[in-house]
Design an enzyme around this catalytic site. Sequence first.
Site, mmCIF file in Angstrom:
data_model
loop_
_atom_site.group_PDB
_atom_site.id
_atom_site.type_symbol
_atom_site.label_atom_id
_atom_site.label_comp_id
_atom_site.label_asym_id
_atom_site.label_seq_id
_atom_site.Cartn_x
_atom_site.Cartn_y
_atom_site.Cartn_z
ATOM 1 N N HIS A 178 0.856 -1.186 0.000
ATOM 2 C CA HIS A 178 0.000 0.000 0.000
ATOM 3 C C HIS A 178 0.893 1.237 0.000
ATOM 4 C CE1 HIS A 178 -3.981 -1.916 1.584
ATOM 5 N NE2 HIS A 178 -3.404 -2.656 0.666
ATOM 6 N N GLU B 230 1.139 3.915 1.817
ATOM 7 C CA GLU B 230 1.752 4.341 3.082
ATOM 8 C C GLU B 230 2.884 3.395 3.483
ATOM 9 O OE1 GLU B 230 -1.435 3.901 2.391
ATOM 10 O OE2 GLU B 230 -2.754 5.198 3.563
ATOM 11 N N CYS C 150 -5.815 2.563 5.627
ATOM 12 C CA CYS C 150 -6.510 1.330 6.027
ATOM 13 C C CYS C 150 -5.899 0.871 7.357
ATOM 14 C CB CYS C 150 -6.390 0.259 4.947
ATOM 15 S SG CYS C 150 -4.875 -0.731 5.027
ATOM 16 N N CYS D 215 -2.170 0.065 7.219
ATOM 17 C CA CYS D 215 -1.316 1.241 7.078
ATOM 18 C C CYS D 215 -1.313 2.078 8.350
ATOM 19 C CB CYS D 215 -1.775 2.071 5.885
ATOM 20 S SG CYS D 215 -1.515 1.201 4.316
#
Lengths: 156, 156
Positions: free
Chosen positions: B53, B55, B83, B86
């Site tokens: 992801h 991040e 999310c 993250c």
Amino acid sequence: MSDADHLQRAIALARDSMRENRGGPFGAVVVRDGVVIAEGANSVLATSDPTAHAEVVAIRDACARLGTFRLDGATIYASSEPCPMCLAAIYWSRLERVVYAAACDVAASAGFDDTFFYDELRLEPASRRVPMRQDDLPDARALFEEWKRKPDKTPY
Amino acid sequence: MSDADHLQRAIALARDSMRENRGGPFGAVVVRDGVVIAEGANSVLATSDPTAHAEVVAIRDACARLGTFRLDGATIYASSEPCPMCLAAIYWSRLERVVYAAACDVAASAGFDDTFFYDELRLEPASRRVPMRQDDLPDARALFEEWKRKPDKTPY
């Protein structure tokens, strides 16, 4: 091999990583159809990577070996209850089942922040210890409109 | 550069990644003392890594560049609300502040599971959609006793 056998392997990985000062005492194994696909140990210290938890390391390695971002039908064995980062990674990877040995509170008693992070994630963003601010830019919303319309997207 | 400027950069990273089919429309930037330390975009599809992801990619890159597993004093700018994976990675990395643009429910409306995962993490392990089983092996508890006694450990 039984669930307990795979857990003992995860525990052995955890012990080795700790004794070699590679990271905290955490290990994980990913298994599908009785076959070990990947193993991982916490290597936060050795790799200077705060995301290098045992489960994340094992998931990344399993996916790299299989060339896929999905681990449907596989089980992850972890020496401890997954922290929120690892548990969400388990969900994203579509692992089917989790078996773990030590509970979060045992890790917490040794100074690990898993239970605190679970508590924080339950709060609304504005109430969390780490300040979170939203700036609801229209360009950010537009990204999702484009994604929805995108004809050649791969959902994951 | 202002918060909005950094968010616009995160949005641009998200747009590029989506259009190049590297991943979903998510971008992130890590900034400390006004200096951009690292950038990331979702690359789940390009790298077959469900943990890639925006991040996480940005945090891993920032830590690699700085040679540390801690990002104290830094801010992460994300095109969308992080999310749970993250957000927990943000906590583990000790980032100081989070600024994001689109809220979780906007991502959810485009088919991303962030809000469902937040709901799941709030449940007790036995109540979650992904089955979780504990086998409380004494060897796993012993790991933490050894960690507590370990004279040369590095807490993280």
